[in-house]
Design an enzyme around this catalytic site. Sequence first.
Site, PDB file in Angstrom:
ATOM      1  CE  LYS A 116      -4.585  -1.030   1.785  1.00 19.08           C
ATOM      2  NZ  LYS A 116      -5.662  -0.531   2.632  1.00 19.08           N
ATOM      3  CD  GLU A 198      -4.217   8.510   4.921  1.00 19.53           C
ATOM      4  OE1 GLU A 198      -3.229   7.939   4.437  1.00 19.53           O
ATOM      5  OE2 GLU A 198      -5.276   7.922   5.196  1.00 19.53           O
ATOM      6  CG  HIS A 233     -13.565  -2.251   5.243  1.00 17.18           C
ATOM      7  ND1 HIS A 233     -13.481  -1.004   4.655  1.00 17.18           N
ATOM      8  CD2 HIS A 233     -13.444  -2.043   6.577  1.00 17.18           C
ATOM      9  CE1 HIS A 233     -13.299  -0.089   5.593  1.00 17.18           C
ATOM     10  NE2 HIS A 233     -13.278  -0.686   6.773  1.00 17.18           N
ATOM     11  NE  ARG A 289      -7.250  -9.748  -5.650  1.00 19.42           N
ATOM     12  CZ  ARG A 289      -8.462  -9.239  -5.460  1.00 19.42           C
ATOM     13  NH1 ARG A 289      -9.407  -9.439  -6.358  1.00 19.42           N
ATOM     14  NH2 ARG A 289      -8.741  -8.528  -4.391  1.00 19.42           N
TER      15      ARG A 289
END
Lengths: 460, 128
Positions: A116, A198, A233, A289
């Site tokens: 990430k 953030e 999620h 993918r």
Amino acid sequence: MFKKILVANRSEIAVRVIRACRELGIKSVAVYSEADRESLHASMADEAVCIGAAPSKLSYLDMDRILAAAKLTGADGIHPGYGFLSENADFSQACADNNITFIGPKADAVRKLGNKSSAKLLAEQAGVPVVPGTKGLVGKDFKAQAEKIGYPVMIKAASGGGGRGMRLVRDPKDLEKSVNSAQSEAKAAFNDGSVYIEKLIETPRHVEIQIAADKHGNVVAFPERDCTVQRRHQKLIEESPSPALTPAIRREMQEAAVRLATAAGYDSVGTVEFLFEKGKFYFIEVNTRLQVEHCVTELVTGLDLVNIQIGSAAGLKLPVDQKRASEIRCHAIEHRVNAEDAARDFAPCPGLVTTLRQPGGAGVRVDTHLYAGYTVPSYYDSLLAKLIAYADTRLAAIARADRALAEFEIGGITTTIPFHRMVLAHEKFRGGDFDTHFIDHMKEAKPHENARHDRPAAAR
Amino acid sequence: MNTAELNDVIAWIKTTDLVEVSFKEGKQGFSFQTAPQAVSVPYYFSGARLSPVTAEAVGIFQWNDAGKARGKADGASVAAGDLLGVIDLGIGKKQAVKAPVAGKLSKTCVDAGDAVQYGQPLFFIEQN
């Protein structure tokens, strides 16, 4: 082109890949664990090899067993599907070391984009918008930095995970106290007190861009998929096009995804994921993918992504240009039908499928590995089927999806079909105006009144 | 707890591949385990205490490492851990096939050069 492809996966995606192989005239090899002896993918493939015991780490995640099966059957390509070894650069490398082509991006691109923080760095370099935040760890000037980012902000631990060392700050006067407590918590938990700040994206939609690339430097981006209907999620419903995007934003997102893929030297199909809020999008990660929801894009564009992926791995040029890839031919909605009880907090419900009636008719596609008499094993994820409905407009697709869900009968086990119909009937969903918290806020998702508490959940 | 309701649980377990189910609420609870699956053995072996030796890897079976002779012949007595064969994974790795129990090597179901998959019976040992 490949002569024989080993499919290193199970369930509906293994079936999907075997079908693509058959259409290309390529022989297929299924691998299966002891728990999947009766699985459809094992009986559909031209050859099948039992590779190990039921737990994934002893079968579908064991590189040696999969490579040995490929060698034994003479496969010249391995398709990893999604999950399991699909984003494992070491596996991709091990395939190459054994003269087998991994049907996915080259190991180097997986390494660059799979992590990430390195992916975020590459995205910034490629001019792809990322969630605003401090460039690195916060120093003494954190107050000015937070001011620049704009409140509310999240303080996150550099070595973090599991929510520890994490603080939400809405009011600037709480910042100093929160930074200090986050630092000491991170220090205690990870022996590393460094934190970064953030911007909090409070009510985002999850919008992603499917890309395809070949080994000749060509990259195209397809129309977006909107995967905002999530629960913790986990994506539940995906649709395309997004009800929230304008053509201009779509083009910007597609261009950003192509820039990132080009910068990484990407050479397969993949997905660039973004958060979208108030007309702005922010890069979050790349899935290197094929994805579960690839079918949505297949229906919207009228293209076969698995076919394109296999061709690209074989060294062929992309069969489509950007103009063709951008075409939106219909609206498509995918429902992930899981063996779960929505009324019991989505508890898994594996077991025997006593009867099965699949929906059909115009504008309906079902990708599944189910058959009547099949026992859904308890070892793996609970995805039973993907039902995709497509029509000229979003509302027509919703009506069609609901009709198809009503036709869909899976006897013997509890599934999320009723839950999907509930979402389709929800005013917010139909209006297209919702964010990733939609499902968590749906009051109907609470347990049914007749839920009894004197029996184990598993017995229902 | 109404024990009659447990019948529902037992009926349900039989439809799954679960081997154990535990439930606890306060001080009450129960735990079920399914009976271990007996290895299905051809009728002509019935009566003997036969243990199967199954392949634990995928590859090509050989009696022994290259240049070495078969260690244990049919009918030989074996000790637990004795080498019965080798599986060549074809990727530069090998896995030994060892006797899991002591006894007599009563049946061999594999030959050198055979392709074998996980769980495939290679030998049967008549336990002492």
